[in-house]
Design an enzyme around this catalytic site. Sequence first.
Site, short mmCIF file in Angstrom:
data_model
loop_
_atom_site.label_atom_id
_atom_site.label_comp_id
_atom_site.label_asym_id
_atom_site.label_seq_id
_atom_site.Cartn_x
_atom_site.Cartn_y
_atom_site.Cartn_z
N HIS A 19 10.22 59.80 -13.82
CA HIS A 19 8.95 59.45 -13.41
C HIS A 19 9.63 59.33 -11.84
O HIS A 19 9.68 59.02 -11.54
CB HIS A 19 9.26 58.50 -13.66
CG HIS A 19 8.59 57.04 -13.49
ND1 HIS A 19 7.45 56.51 -13.71
CD2 HIS A 19 7.00 57.89 -12.20
CE1 HIS A 19 7.00 56.29 -13.23
NE2 HIS A 19 5.80 56.14 -12.28
N HIS A 21 6.74 61.64 -9.22
CA HIS A 21 5.25 61.60 -8.57
C HIS A 21 5.36 63.31 -7.61
O HIS A 21 6.46 62.39 -6.55
CB HIS A 21 4.53 61.36 -8.57
CG HIS A 21 3.90 60.16 -9.08
ND1 HIS A 21 3.03 60.47 -10.34
CD2 HIS A 21 4.77 59.34 -9.52
CE1 HIS A 21 2.59 59.56 -10.18
NE2 HIS A 21 4.04 58.97 -10.84
N HIS A 199 1.11 55.78 -17.10
CA HIS A 199 1.73 54.55 -17.31
C HIS A 199 1.35 53.40 -17.38
O HIS A 199 0.23 53.68 -17.62
CB HIS A 199 0.87 54.61 -15.27
CG HIS A 199 2.33 55.54 -14.85
ND1 HIS A 199 2.03 57.01 -14.96
CD2 HIS A 199 1.98 55.43 -13.34
CE1 HIS A 199 2.81 57.16 -13.96
NE2 HIS A 199 3.16 56.36 -12.31
N GLU A 202 2.96 48.60 -14.88
CA GLU A 202 3.08 48.36 -13.95
C GLU A 202 2.40 47.26 -12.91
O GLU A 202 3.19 46.28 -12.93
CB GLU A 202 2.92 49.82 -13.56
CG GLU A 202 3.49 50.15 -11.29
CD GLU A 202 2.88 50.90 -11.00
OE1 GLU A 202 1.73 51.58 -11.64
OE2 GLU A 202 3.63 51.32 -10.13
N ASP A 280 9.75 57.58 -9.23
CA ASP A 280 8.57 57.22 -8.90
C ASP A 280 7.98 58.64 -7.43
O ASP A 280 7.58 59.46 -7.28
CB ASP A 280 8.01 55.67 -8.54
CG ASP A 280 6.11 55.46 -9.65
OD1 ASP A 280 5.84 56.06 -9.37
OD2 ASP A 280 6.09 54.98 -8.97
N ASP A 281 7.48 57.88 -6.45
CA ASP A 281 6.90 58.74 -5.06
C ASP A 281 8.64 58.06 -3.57
O ASP A 281 8.14 57.15 -2.86
CB ASP A 281 6.24 58.04 -4.51
CG ASP A 281 4.90 57.43 -5.68
OD1 ASP A 281 4.35 58.81 -6.49
OD2 ASP A 281 4.83 57.38 -6.36
N1 ADE Z 1 0.68 57.86 -8.25
C1 ADE Z 1 1.88 58.28 -7.96
N2 ADE Z 1 2.68 56.62 -8.41
C2 ADE Z 1 1.84 56.03 -8.80
C3 ADE Z 1 2.20 54.46 -9.29
N3 ADE Z 1 3.27 53.76 -9.40
N4 ADE Z 1 1.34 53.91 -10.26
C4 ADE Z 1 0.30 54.77 -10.91
N5 ADE Z 1 -0.16 56.06 -10.24
C5 ADE Z 1 1.24 56.30 -9.28
ZN ZN Z 2 4.35 56.41 -11.55
#
Ligand code: ADE
Ligand code: ZN
Length: 339
Positions: A19, A21, A199, A202, A280-281
């Site tokens: 996971h 991005h 997703h 969340e 994630d990011d």
């Molecule tokens: N796009 C990038 N990170 C995300 C996340 N955690 N949830 C939803 N969309 C995303």
């Molecule tokens: Zn994500």
Amino acid sequence: MDTAARHALIERLPKAELHLHIEGSLEPEMLFVLAARNGVNIPFKSADEVRAAYRFSNLQDFLDIYYQGMSVLLTGQDFYDLTIAYLERAHADNVRHVEIFVDPQGHTARGVPFATVIGGIARALDEGQARLGITHRLIMCFLRHLSEEEAEATLDDALPYLDRIDGVGLDSSELGHPPSKFARVFERARELGLHLTAHAGEEGPPAYVHEAIHELHVERIDHGNRALEDPALVHHLARDQMTLTVCPLSNLRLCVIGRMDDSPVRAMLEHGLKVTVNSDDPAYFGGYVNDNFRAVADALDLSTEEIVQLCENSFTGAFLSEAEKARHLAEVRAAAGAT
Ligand code: ADE
Ligand code: ZN
């Protein structure tokens, strides 16, 4: 286990990241380099000022800045530079396999051709495999705040590149955009032989996780935190050994949890769910995959067995063949046994 021993274990264990991005790995320093190279104006004077702006109260706060950050990505070289930098960083964390998300609509909407995005990323992925030994899958996500017709058009754009795209996902603003909105485009992706993930849970309710499973027929759930609110759903996820790609530092920074101690990782392990740890990011949330492992393992006082289980889950939940999974699992066990 003391903290130093726990960290040494995390660092030595092979792992997969499921996971991530790729646009969320754009570090502030690279943001400035690409902005200057491409003549794009950004409303910040320094990387420190950018980092100071990364204070979010919820998912939408983050997404607004994440889409703004993407505006510096214009050429194939930009996508290559972004991706190879992530792979080098992942390599340092003993990541052996990555399944990378990309948001094509975040780029095509700005006039960047689909081919430029996929071409730049694919070139870096090939180099990562040849030079760093990291295998990969590429998953393109549909932006759920846009319409299903726009997702269908994105799937059409992808048709010439299906040799490089392994799956589809669903991301962006969750609340008000249930998985069922994308049932037809996911059905077409499934008929094309693509892997499916979404997703769900969340910020959205357990019903969205249920919909992702029963209406989209996903093979994994990204996040899945709020599934824990529904005992019948937990039972289903445990019985089917559905992989959940949890992102501890993301959860903290997006206020999905109030403190790291509230991470769902412990409850998911206790319920026998196939939970994994991911970043994630990472450029926005303060850490790559090992930072996420260290943060959650320290807060929850995870045992050796639990940390090893999380790494095993990252391979069993990957879109890899059974033979490839077996090879990675043997390496996890060998590293777990070594001192
Ligand atoms: N796009 C990038 N990170 C995300 C996340 N955690 N949830 C939803 N969309 C995303
Ligand atoms: Zn994500």
